[in-house]
Structure formats: C-alpha cells, structure tokens
Design a protein around this motif. Structure first.
Motif, PDB file in Angstrom:
ATOM      1  N   ARG A   1      50.683   2.206  46.406  1.00  0.00           N
ATOM      2  CA  ARG A   1      50.423   2.056  44.980  1.00  0.00           C
ATOM      3  C   ARG A   1      49.728   0.738  44.666  1.00  0.00           C
ATOM      4  NH1 ARG A   1      55.357   2.143  43.328  1.00  0.00           N
ATOM      5  NH2 ARG A   1      55.501  -0.103  43.272  1.00  0.00           N
ATOM      6  N   GLU A   2      50.182  -0.353  45.298  1.00  0.00           N
ATOM      7  CA  GLU A   2      49.594  -1.668  45.067  1.00  0.00           C
ATOM      8  C   GLU A   2      48.144  -1.726  45.547  1.00  0.00           C
ATOM      9  OE1 GLU A   2      52.439  -1.105  46.670  1.00  0.00           O
ATOM     10  OE2 GLU A   2      54.002  -2.019  45.437  1.00  0.00           O
ATOM     11  N   GLU A   3      47.850  -1.048  46.654  1.00  0.00           N
ATOM     12  CA  GLU A   3      46.478  -1.005  47.173  1.00  0.00           C
ATOM     13  C   GLU A   3      45.567  -0.222  46.225  1.00  0.00           C
ATOM     14  OE1 GLU A   3      47.071  -1.136  51.988  1.00  0.00           O
ATOM     15  OE2 GLU A   3      47.581   0.730  50.944  1.00  0.00           O
ATOM     16  N   ALA A   4      46.091   0.857  45.657  1.00  0.00           N
ATOM     17  CA  ALA A   4      45.320   1.635  44.689  1.00  0.00           C
ATOM     18  C   ALA A   4      45.016   0.780  43.458  1.00  0.00           C
ATOM     19  CB  ALA A   4      46.084   2.901  44.295  1.00  0.00           C
ATOM     20  N   ALA A   5      45.983  -0.006  43.012  1.00  0.00           N
ATOM     21  CA  ALA A   5      45.776  -0.897  41.873  1.00  0.00           C
ATOM     22  C   ALA A   5      44.703  -1.940  42.203  1.00  0.00           C
ATOM     23  CB  ALA A   5      47.092  -1.570  41.478  1.00  0.00           C
ATOM     24  N   ASP A   6      44.732  -2.489  43.419  1.00  0.00           N
ATOM     25  CA  ASP A   6      43.714  -3.453  43.843  1.00  0.00           C
ATOM     26  C   ASP A   6      42.324  -2.823  43.825  1.00  0.00           C
ATOM     27  OD1 ASP A   6      45.602  -5.444  44.222  1.00  0.00           O
ATOM     28  OD2 ASP A   6      45.729  -5.138  46.403  1.00  0.00           O
ATOM     29  N   LEU A   7      42.221  -1.590  44.289  1.00  0.00           N
ATOM     30  CA  LEU A   7      40.945  -0.888  44.297  1.00  0.00           C
ATOM     31  C   LEU A   7      40.413  -0.722  42.872  1.00  0.00           C
ATOM     32  CD1 LEU A   7      38.824   0.762  45.936  1.00  0.00           C
ATOM     33  CD2 LEU A   7      40.257   2.758  45.477  1.00  0.00           C
ATOM     34  N   LEU A   8      41.278  -0.341  41.947  1.00  0.00           N
ATOM     35  CA  LEU A   8      40.872  -0.184  40.553  1.00  0.00           C
ATOM     36  C   LEU A   8      40.460  -1.526  39.937  1.00  0.00           C
ATOM     37  CD1 LEU A   8      43.560   2.354  39.353  1.00  0.00           C
ATOM     38  CD2 LEU A   8      41.117   2.780  39.682  1.00  0.00           C
ATOM     39  N   ARG A   9      41.174  -2.603  40.276  1.00  0.00           N
ATOM     40  CA  ARG A   9      40.818  -3.942  39.774  1.00  0.00           C
ATOM     41  C   ARG A   9      39.441  -4.368  40.277  1.00  0.00           C
ATOM     42  NH1 ARG A   9      46.208  -4.945  39.413  1.00  0.00           N
ATOM     43  NH2 ARG A   9      46.579  -5.327  41.607  1.00  0.00           N
TER      44      ARG A   9
ATOM     45  N   SER B   1      33.849  -5.460  39.101  1.00  0.00           N
ATOM     46  CA  SER B   1      32.445  -5.233  39.415  1.00  0.00           C
ATOM     47  C   SER B   1      31.701  -4.711  38.193  1.00  0.00           C
ATOM     48  CB  SER B   1      32.328  -4.247  40.582  1.00  0.00           C
ATOM     49  OG  SER B   1      30.986  -4.077  40.950  1.00  0.00           O
ATOM     50  N   LEU B   2      32.284  -3.777  37.469  1.00  0.00           N
ATOM     51  CA  LEU B   2      31.655  -3.253  36.257  1.00  0.00           C
ATOM     52  C   LEU B   2      31.512  -4.333  35.196  1.00  0.00           C
ATOM     53  CD1 LEU B   2      33.434   0.198  35.886  1.00  0.00           C
ATOM     54  CD2 LEU B   2      31.018  -0.186  36.378  1.00  0.00           C
ATOM     55  N   SER B   3      32.529  -5.139  35.027  1.00  0.00           N
ATOM     56  CA  SER B   3      32.546  -6.158  33.989  1.00  0.00           C
ATOM     57  C   SER B   3      31.595  -7.319  34.286  1.00  0.00           C
ATOM     58  CB  SER B   3      33.972  -6.691  33.830  1.00  0.00           C
ATOM     59  OG  SER B   3      34.018  -7.712  32.877  1.00  0.00           O
ATOM     60  N   ARG B   4      31.580  -7.791  35.504  1.00  0.00           N
ATOM     61  CA  ARG B   4      30.818  -8.994  35.853  1.00  0.00           C
ATOM     62  C   ARG B   4      29.383  -8.722  36.280  1.00  0.00           C
ATOM     63  NH1 ARG B   4      35.663 -11.302  39.357  1.00  0.00           N
ATOM     64  NH2 ARG B   4      36.940 -12.101  37.669  1.00  0.00           N
ATOM     65  N   HIS B   5      29.173  -7.604  36.979  1.00  0.00           N
ATOM     66  CA  HIS B   5      27.878  -7.388  37.612  1.00  0.00           C
ATOM     67  C   HIS B   5      27.115  -6.183  37.080  1.00  0.00           C
ATOM     68  CE1 HIS B   5      29.295 -10.407  40.363  1.00  0.00           C
ATOM     69  NE2 HIS B   5      30.327  -9.658  40.698  1.00  0.00           N
TER      70      HIS B   5
ATOM     71  N   VAL C   1      28.155  -1.138  40.606  1.00  0.00           N
ATOM     72  CA  VAL C   1      29.177  -0.890  41.606  1.00  0.00           C
ATOM     73  C   VAL C   1      28.467  -0.895  42.953  1.00  0.00           C
ATOM     74  CG1 VAL C   1      30.859   0.764  42.476  1.00  0.00           C
ATOM     75  CG2 VAL C   1      30.558   0.489  40.021  1.00  0.00           C
ATOM     76  N   ALA C   2      28.986  -1.647  43.903  1.00  0.00           N
ATOM     77  CA  ALA C   2      28.403  -1.709  45.249  1.00  0.00           C
ATOM     78  C   ALA C   2      29.390  -1.098  46.236  1.00  0.00           C
ATOM     79  CB  ALA C   2      28.107  -3.155  45.628  1.00  0.00           C
ATOM     80  N   PHE C   3      28.848  -0.347  47.181  1.00  0.00           N
ATOM     81  CA  PHE C   3      29.690   0.238  48.208  1.00  0.00           C
ATOM     82  C   PHE C   3      28.861   0.498  49.452  1.00  0.00           C
ATOM     83  CE2 PHE C   3      28.034   3.590  45.561  1.00  0.00           C
ATOM     84  CZ  PHE C   3      27.639   4.566  46.447  1.00  0.00           C
TER      85      PHE C   3
END
Length: 71
Positions: free
Chosen positions: A12-20, A25-29, A32-34
């Motif tokens: 669950r914590e890893e999923a939250a990190d992924l969403l953050r 990325s959306l907010s600052r840049h 989305v890069a992948f």
C-alpha cells in the motif's frame, strides 16, 4: 498510437509513493516520464485535464481507478 498498461503488486505504501511521484511530475513538469523496453518516453500533459475517479466495493474485492485524460 501508444498504449501501455502495467499491472503489478505493491505494498500500500509503495502504491502511495507511485501516486505521489505521478502527482509531483504533473504539477512541476507538466509531463509524465517513463521508461519502457529501454526507451524513455515523455508525455506532455495539457493545463486542463478531465479526471475520472471510480471506486468499486464488492464482497471479495475492492478497487480505486483514477483516469486522467486531455486533448
């Protein structure tokens, strides 16, 4: 057209990190890069987006889906 779908099991914590990371990325840049199969992709995101949030609660399984789309 490029269509990539990835499904994996995370804590669950890893999923939250992924969403953050996605949100930052959306907010600052404004993008989305992948990386997929050794290739780096940068997806520009419009200033105005549509967001769909779907929550399903069933007897044996629940899910939350977030979809962001733009033109």
């Amino acid at each position: 057209m490029l269509d990539i779908e990835v499904e994996r099991t995370l804590r669950r914590e890893e999923a939250a990190d992924l969403l953050r990371e996605l949100a930052d990325s959306l907010s600052r840049h404004n993008e989305v890069a992948f990386t997929r199969e050794g290739k780096q992709f940068h997806l520009k995101v419009a200033d105005q987006v549509e967001v769909e949030l779907e929550i399903e609660v069933e007897e044996d399984e629940s899910s939350i889906e977030v979809e962001i789309s733009w033109r």
